[in-house]
Design an enzyme around this catalytic site. Sequence first.
Site, PDB file in Angstrom:
ATOM      1  N   HIS A  58       0.845  -1.206   0.000  1.00  0.00           N
ATOM      2  CA  HIS A  58       0.000   0.000   0.000  1.00  0.00           C
ATOM      3  C   HIS A  58       0.879   1.255   0.000  1.00  0.00           C
ATOM      4  O   HIS A  58       0.689   2.159  -0.829  1.00  0.00           O
ATOM      5  CB  HIS A  58      -0.903  -0.041   1.242  1.00  0.00           C
ATOM      6  CG  HIS A  58      -1.750   1.169   1.441  1.00  0.00           C
ATOM      7  ND1 HIS A  58      -3.131   1.132   1.365  1.00  0.00           N
ATOM      8  CD2 HIS A  58      -1.440   2.460   1.743  1.00  0.00           C
ATOM      9  CE1 HIS A  58      -3.614   2.348   1.599  1.00  0.00           C
ATOM     10  NE2 HIS A  58      -2.609   3.161   1.840  1.00  0.00           N
ATOM     11  N   GLU A  59       1.827   1.301   0.938  1.00  0.00           N
ATOM     12  CA  GLU A  59       2.679   2.480   1.039  1.00  0.00           C
ATOM     13  C   GLU A  59       3.656   2.575  -0.128  1.00  0.00           C
ATOM     14  O   GLU A  59       3.975   3.676  -0.595  1.00  0.00           O
ATOM     15  CB  GLU A  59       3.437   2.464   2.369  1.00  0.00           C
ATOM     16  CG  GLU A  59       2.550   2.446   3.598  1.00  0.00           C
ATOM     17  CD  GLU A  59       1.535   3.584   3.637  1.00  0.00           C
ATOM     18  OE1 GLU A  59       1.816   4.660   3.042  1.00  0.00           O
ATOM     19  OE2 GLU A  59       0.469   3.415   4.240  1.00  0.00           O
ATOM     20  N   HIS A  62       1.948   4.305  -2.981  1.00  0.00           N
ATOM     21  CA  HIS A  62       1.972   5.767  -2.826  1.00  0.00           C
ATOM     22  C   HIS A  62       3.326   6.321  -3.277  1.00  0.00           C
ATOM     23  O   HIS A  62       3.395   7.289  -4.049  1.00  0.00           O
ATOM     24  CB  HIS A  62       1.766   6.142  -1.354  1.00  0.00           C
ATOM     25  CG  HIS A  62       0.364   6.025  -0.863  1.00  0.00           C
ATOM     26  ND1 HIS A  62      -0.713   6.579  -1.520  1.00  0.00           N
ATOM     27  CD2 HIS A  62      -0.141   5.448   0.270  1.00  0.00           C
ATOM     28  CE1 HIS A  62      -1.826   6.339  -0.831  1.00  0.00           C
ATOM     29  NE2 HIS A  62      -1.502   5.645   0.250  1.00  0.00           N
TER      30      HIS A  62
END
Length: 268
Positions: A58-59, A62
Amino acid sequence: MTTAIRRADRRISPVFLALVAVMAVSGWAVWSGTLAAHTGFAVFLFVVSGWVVSLCLHEYAHARTALHSGDISVEAKGYLTLNPLKYTHALLSIVLPVIFVIMGGIGLPGGAVFIERGRIQGRWRHSLISAAGPLTNIVFAAVCTAPFWLHGLAGVPAPFRFALAFLALLQVTAAILNFVPVPGLDGYGVIEPWLSYKLRRQVEPFAPFGLLAVFGLLWVPEVNQAFFGLVNTILHGLGVSSLDTYLGQQLFRFWQGEPPLPQGGGLF
């Protein structure tokens, strides 16, 4: 020297590789029944390691999107190594989300990458950077539920089926919560570039409390019922039943004793 540093900044972290190894080994143990006397513990390891792996992805999403949008600082910060310890504070990013998984079966949005927004031009790019994380949770959920919606469950051991269902539930809850347009969450990050400067300044002080407010609302019975009703509707559309996720969560909580699993072909 610069090239060597960049390679180090992008090299996959041994911490992440260890997490993937734990997920693979524990998943094999659940599938094969090697730890038949401790199936719940194997499910626990599989789900927790899988959940932390999804947090890292997820990170990373980003950061990778920010890199291609103009913020090259994410390399030096170690965000491209997939090391969960690089994503803000370990307690808030990893430990707290795992505790929420244990307590309530909710995928708490954990971790954060600090994007230097001044390096990025264009509102669409800013929105895409914020959306990239929860979109990763959606992809992860699709992968976990693939055996269900592809009708490929024949021969899949029941404990592994239930573990996948519970892991998918966590991904769906995380995606929904992240997309809530509340300051501090990715959903607000998606719409923020399109808001007026005055409104953004007025909302900014509330950003640190957005996540707390959302979880406070989840304690309201009506809100909790509506939230999990939406989660179950999505999972049902993917072929995952409430019984699948319930038994997955019960196996996950191995300290409570393993639940009796359905026998025969009624469930399948």
